[in-house]
Design a protein around this motif. Structure first.
Motif, PDB file in Angstrom:
ATOM      1  N   UNK A   1       0.828  -1.190   0.000  1.00 16.14           N
ATOM      2  CA  UNK A   1       0.000   0.000   0.000  1.00 16.14           C
ATOM      3  C   UNK A   1       0.864   1.242   0.000  1.00 16.14           C
ATOM      4  N   UNK A   2       0.198   2.357  -0.009  1.00 19.42           N
ATOM      5  CA  UNK A   2       0.886   3.647   0.043  1.00 19.42           C
ATOM      6  C   UNK A   2       0.340   4.445   1.214  1.00 19.42           C
ATOM      7  N   UNK A   3       1.239   5.119   1.926  1.00 23.80           N
ATOM      8  CA  UNK A   3       0.838   5.947   3.064  1.00 23.80           C
ATOM      9  C   UNK A   3       1.384   7.351   2.825  1.00 23.80           C
ATOM     10  N   UNK A   4       0.493   8.326   2.955  1.00 21.24           N
ATOM     11  CA  UNK A   4       0.849   9.735   2.766  1.00 21.24           C
ATOM     12  C   UNK A   4       0.516  10.505   4.033  1.00 21.24           C
TER      13      UNK A   4
ATOM     14  N   UNK B   1      -2.709  -6.486  11.949  1.00 19.27           N
ATOM     15  CA  UNK B   1      -2.123  -5.206  12.337  1.00 19.27           C
ATOM     16  C   UNK B   1      -0.620  -5.282  12.140  1.00 19.27           C
ATOM     17  N   UNK B   2      -0.030  -4.135  11.848  1.00 20.39           N
ATOM     18  CA  UNK B   2       1.416  -4.025  11.783  1.00 20.39           C
ATOM     19  C   UNK B   2       1.808  -2.620  12.205  1.00 20.39           C
ATOM     20  N   UNK B   3       3.034  -2.503  12.656  1.00 23.10           N
ATOM     21  CA  UNK B   3       3.562  -1.245  13.210  1.00 23.10           C
ATOM     22  C   UNK B   3       4.337  -0.501  12.137  1.00 23.10           C
ATOM     23  N   UNK B   4       4.158   0.832  12.102  1.00 25.72           N
ATOM     24  CA  UNK B   4       4.980   1.665  11.237  1.00 25.72           C
ATOM     25  C   UNK B   4       5.552   2.818  12.056  1.00 25.72           C
ATOM     26  N   UNK B   5       6.707   3.290  11.665  1.00 23.29           N
ATOM     27  CA  UNK B   5       7.315   4.481  12.264  1.00 23.29           C
ATOM     28  C   UNK B   5       7.297   5.576  11.214  1.00 23.29           C
ATOM     29  N   UNK B   6       6.843   6.753  11.632  1.00 27.66           N
ATOM     30  CA  UNK B   6       6.726   7.894  10.732  1.00 27.66           C
ATOM     31  C   UNK B   6       7.538   9.039  11.324  1.00 27.66           C
ATOM     32  N   UNK B   7       8.345   9.681  10.509  1.00 25.17           N
ATOM     33  CA  UNK B   7       9.137  10.812  10.982  1.00 25.17           C
ATOM     34  C   UNK B   7       8.219  11.817  11.682  1.00 25.17           C
ATOM     35  N   UNK B   8       8.657  12.303  12.849  1.00 18.34           N
ATOM     36  CA  UNK B   8       7.830  13.185  13.672  1.00 18.34           C
ATOM     37  C   UNK B   8       7.478  14.490  12.965  1.00 18.34           C
TER      38      UNK B   8
ATOM     39  N   UNK C   1      -0.018  14.653  10.572  1.00 21.63           N
ATOM     40  CA  UNK C   1      -1.171  13.768  10.451  1.00 21.63           C
ATOM     41  C   UNK C   1      -2.387  14.630  10.137  1.00 21.63           C
ATOM     42  N   UNK C   2      -3.482  14.061   9.675  1.00 20.04           N
ATOM     43  CA  UNK C   2      -3.766  12.636   9.593  1.00 20.04           C
ATOM     44  C   UNK C   2      -3.064  11.964   8.405  1.00 20.04           C
ATOM     45  N   UNK C   3      -2.776  10.688   8.593  1.00 19.19           N
ATOM     46  CA  UNK C   3      -2.189   9.895   7.531  1.00 19.19           C
ATOM     47  C   UNK C   3      -3.284   9.468   6.558  1.00 19.19           C
ATOM     48  N   UNK C   4      -2.881   9.270   5.320  1.00 19.41           N
ATOM     49  CA  UNK C   4      -3.793   8.783   4.286  1.00 19.41           C
ATOM     50  C   UNK C   4      -3.314   7.400   3.861  1.00 19.41           C
TER      51      UNK C   4
END
Length: 142
Positions: free
Chosen positions: A82-85, A113-120, A124-127
């Protein structure tokens, strides 16, 4: 002679790759639904994102959803793509579409479920877009 050797090497490589998966294993598509995310609980939320040896603060999120296996056989080692924006429509996982996996999906609907880390610094919100999954009808040899 050169082309014959090259052909032998090529065919040997193909055979080696195919031997990793059971001959009876077929790629099975899974329908994903109810894709969403939440912040990680505090006990697993600590972390950082590293790039080129530099460590940056990161936010932790759990991506959750449902995977539907419409076949009569269990699907193994399903990869989730998938893609996360972020809120600015900038990619969160640069050049990466494989986001997680599901070890086993029996016939019917299974939660994942799975864990992701996103640069601070990514707002958000994430898409969450274009999510799909596929796995094998037999276990992959390791």
């Amino acid at each position: 002679m050169f082309w014959r050797s090259l052909t032998v090497i090529f065919l040997s490589s193909i055979m080696a790759v195919l031997s990793w998966v059971s001959p009876a294993a077929a790629l099975t598509q899974l329908r994903l639904s109810d894709i969403s995310y939440t912040e990680c609980p505090s006990e697993i939320a600590k972390g950082s994102v590293t790039s080129g040896g530099t460590s940056m603060a990161a936010n932790c999120f759990l991506v959750t959803g449902k995977a539907e296996n419409a076949t009569r056989k269990t699907v193994y080692d399903a990869d989730i793509f998938g893609r996360i924006y972020d809120a600015n429509n900038d990619p969160v996982m640069q050049n990466r579409t494989r986001l997680g996996s599901i070890p086993e999906v029996p016939p019917g609907v299974t939660d994942f479920e799975f864990r992701i880390s996103v640069a601070a610094n990514q707002p958000t919100p994430l898409q969450l877009k274009q999510f799909k999954a596929a796995g094998f009808s037999a276990q992959v040899r390791k």
